[in-house]
Design a protein around this motif. Sequence first.
Motif, PDB file in Angstrom:
ATOM      1  N   UNK A 118      11.613 -52.222  63.170  1.00  0.00           N
ATOM      2  CA  UNK A 118      11.573 -50.874  62.823  1.00  0.00           C
ATOM      3  C   UNK A 118      10.079 -50.327  62.501  1.00  0.00           C
ATOM      4  N   UNK A 119      10.062 -49.159  62.079  1.00  0.00           N
ATOM      5  CA  UNK A 119       8.658 -48.635  61.816  1.00  0.00           C
ATOM      6  C   UNK A 119       7.643 -49.643  61.283  1.00  0.00           C
ATOM      7  N   UNK A 120       6.411 -49.369  61.897  1.00  0.00           N
ATOM      8  CA  UNK A 120       5.297 -50.482  61.699  1.00  0.00           C
ATOM      9  C   UNK A 120       4.993 -50.157  60.138  1.00  0.00           C
ATOM     10  N   UNK A 121       5.217 -48.902  59.623  1.00  0.00           N
ATOM     11  CA  UNK A 121       4.711 -48.808  58.259  1.00  0.00           C
ATOM     12  C   UNK A 121       5.759 -49.330  57.224  1.00  0.00           C
ATOM     13  N   UNK A 122       5.416 -50.297  56.543  1.00  0.00           N
ATOM     14  CA  UNK A 122       6.300 -51.002  55.526  1.00  0.00           C
ATOM     15  C   UNK A 122       6.858 -50.243  54.613  1.00  0.00           C
ATOM     16  N   UNK A 123       6.044 -49.158  54.197  1.00  0.00           N
ATOM     17  CA  UNK A 123       6.727 -48.155  53.347  1.00  0.00           C
ATOM     18  C   UNK A 123       7.868 -47.314  53.765  1.00  0.00           C
ATOM     19  N   UNK A 124       8.145 -47.583  55.117  1.00  0.00           N
ATOM     20  CA  UNK A 124       9.198 -46.843  55.701  1.00  0.00           C
ATOM     21  C   UNK A 124      10.329 -47.735  55.968  1.00  0.00           C
ATOM     22  N   UNK A 125       9.993 -48.800  56.653  1.00  0.00           N
ATOM     23  CA  UNK A 125      10.858 -49.529  57.281  1.00  0.00           C
ATOM     24  C   UNK A 125      11.692 -50.392  56.050  1.00  0.00           C
ATOM     25  N   UNK A 126      10.763 -50.590  54.974  1.00  0.00           N
ATOM     26  CA  UNK A 126      11.266 -51.461  53.890  1.00  0.00           C
ATOM     27  C   UNK A 126      12.424 -50.784  53.178  1.00  0.00           C
ATOM     28  N   UNK A 127      12.313 -49.392  53.382  1.00  0.00           N
ATOM     29  CA  UNK A 127      13.059 -48.495  52.773  1.00  0.00           C
ATOM     30  C   UNK A 127      14.469 -48.327  53.505  1.00  0.00           C
ATOM     31  N   UNK A 128      14.471 -48.562  54.834  1.00  0.00           N
ATOM     32  CA  UNK A 128      15.424 -48.366  55.616  1.00  0.00           C
ATOM     33  C   UNK A 128      16.458 -49.421  55.196  1.00  0.00           C
ATOM     34  N   UNK A 129      16.017 -50.890  54.652  1.00  0.00           N
ATOM     35  CA  UNK A 129      17.042 -51.901  54.358  1.00  0.00           C
ATOM     36  C   UNK A 129      16.580 -52.633  53.149  1.00  0.00           C
ATOM     37  N   UNK A 130      16.392 -52.412  51.942  1.00  0.00           N
ATOM     38  CA  UNK A 130      15.728 -52.762  50.618  1.00  0.00           C
ATOM     39  C   UNK A 130      16.050 -54.259  50.490  1.00  0.00           C
ATOM     40  N   UNK A 131      17.369 -54.467  50.859  1.00  0.00           N
ATOM     41  CA  UNK A 131      17.826 -55.793  50.402  1.00  0.00           C
ATOM     42  C   UNK A 131      17.236 -56.962  51.687  1.00  0.00           C
TER      43      UNK A 131
ATOM     44  N   UNK B 189       7.532 -50.943  48.783  1.00  0.00           N
ATOM     45  CA  UNK B 189       8.912 -50.510  49.057  1.00  0.00           C
ATOM     46  C   UNK B 189       8.786 -49.198  47.903  1.00  0.00           C
ATOM     47  N   UNK B 190       8.550 -49.395  46.671  1.00  0.00           N
ATOM     48  CA  UNK B 190       8.781 -48.436  45.731  1.00  0.00           C
ATOM     49  C   UNK B 190       7.715 -47.041  46.084  1.00  0.00           C
ATOM     50  N   UNK B 191       6.464 -47.114  46.483  1.00  0.00           N
ATOM     51  CA  UNK B 191       5.654 -46.125  46.811  1.00  0.00           C
ATOM     52  C   UNK B 191       6.327 -45.447  48.139  1.00  0.00           C
ATOM     53  N   UNK B 192       6.921 -46.225  49.303  1.00  0.00           N
ATOM     54  CA  UNK B 192       7.733 -45.355  49.894  1.00  0.00           C
ATOM     55  C   UNK B 192       8.828 -44.520  49.727  1.00  0.00           C
ATOM     56  N   UNK B 193       9.751 -45.152  48.440  1.00  0.00           N
ATOM     57  CA  UNK B 193      10.781 -44.257  48.209  1.00  0.00           C
ATOM     58  C   UNK B 193      10.363 -43.137  47.262  1.00  0.00           C
ATOM     59  N   UNK B 194       9.025 -43.201  46.896  1.00  0.00           N
ATOM     60  CA  UNK B 194       8.691 -41.903  45.840  1.00  0.00           C
ATOM     61  C   UNK B 194       7.616 -41.054  46.602  1.00  0.00           C
ATOM     62  N   UNK B 195       7.007 -41.351  47.497  1.00  0.00           N
ATOM     63  CA  UNK B 195       5.909 -40.638  48.315  1.00  0.00           C
ATOM     64  C   UNK B 195       6.311 -40.582  49.632  1.00  0.00           C
ATOM     65  N   UNK B 196       5.556 -39.423  50.348  1.00  0.00           N
ATOM     66  CA  UNK B 196       5.614 -39.409  51.951  1.00  0.00           C
ATOM     67  C   UNK B 196       4.891 -40.622  52.542  1.00  0.00           C
ATOM     68  N   UNK B 197       5.395 -41.127  53.699  1.00  0.00           N
ATOM     69  CA  UNK B 197       4.726 -42.291  54.403  1.00  0.00           C
ATOM     70  C   UNK B 197       3.015 -42.341  53.971  1.00  0.00           C
ATOM     71  N   UNK B 198       2.311 -41.122  54.525  1.00  0.00           N
ATOM     72  CA  UNK B 198       0.909 -41.210  54.776  1.00  0.00           C
ATOM     73  C   UNK B 198       0.435 -41.488  53.339  1.00  0.00           C
ATOM     74  N   UNK B 199       0.871 -40.977  52.199  1.00  0.00           N
ATOM     75  CA  UNK B 199       0.404 -40.806  50.906  1.00  0.00           C
ATOM     76  C   UNK B 199       0.787 -42.330  50.244  1.00  0.00           C
ATOM     77  N   UNK B 200       1.924 -42.871  50.614  1.00  0.00           N
ATOM     78  CA  UNK B 200       2.082 -44.256  50.271  1.00  0.00           C
ATOM     79  C   UNK B 200       1.200 -45.406  50.673  1.00  0.00           C
ATOM     80  N   UNK B 201       0.931 -44.868  52.032  1.00  0.00           N
ATOM     81  CA  UNK B 201      -0.060 -45.956  52.920  1.00  0.00           C
ATOM     82  C   UNK B 201      -1.668 -45.604  51.920  1.00  0.00           C
ATOM     83  N   UNK B 202      -1.935 -44.475  51.845  1.00  0.00           N
ATOM     84  CA  UNK B 202      -3.144 -44.127  50.960  1.00  0.00           C
ATOM     85  C   UNK B 202      -3.221 -45.034  49.679  1.00  0.00           C
TER      86      UNK B 202
END
Length: 228
Positions: free
Chosen positions: A36-49, A109-122
Amino acid sequence: MFRNQVTFRRVAAGTLLITAPLLQFVAVVIDPGTWGDSREAVSYGDNPALAQAESALYHWSWMLMGLAAIGLVHLTRRKATVLGHIAGAAAAIGYISMSALLMIDPVEWWLGRHNPPEQAQKILDEMLNLPGVIFGFQMPWMFFAVLGLPLLVVAVWRAGFVGWWVPLLVFVGYVVSFPIEYGPVTVLFWALPVAGLGWTGLKVLRMGDEAWAAYYPSPALARTAVSA
């Protein structure tokens, strides 16, 4: 088996050489970030399990690989001993240290669920760029693992236990793939050490207690170890 030091150490070493790289291979296959998305903050949210499952598999793969490295050192008692000791220690320390980095996955994963991808990565970059994280967990331990294991397998080859193709597969799988972006091609690369290390582990399991004990310093000690 648990009462016999030769049988236990031989079976443990052989089993770990098969299991550890296989767990890592399964982890990269089920990792949402592989496909999926190379940004794990995004891809992890796609399938947390699956994200949690792959993190656990990586953790145990790297912990077990550190122990497997100790088993490989045994095969360098007769030849390439110095290289075996140095590379074995580096690989064991490197892989055990790397496993600690997996704790960042649920944070990401938690940061990706509560922030936009760019902010989570920052936020994540600010956390990972702390000196304690860089020099306590990443440098140089990550490179100890990536370089130490192939060098250790080279020592095992120099000791005459495996063919030249085994360290080649491990080197290409782990070292050549290191600078390449993590993704579907990683699956192909990491399948190579599964074959090389798995074959080595199978050979250890088939070699028998006497052949394993023959690597001890003296024939008398070998006979004592087998009969214990």
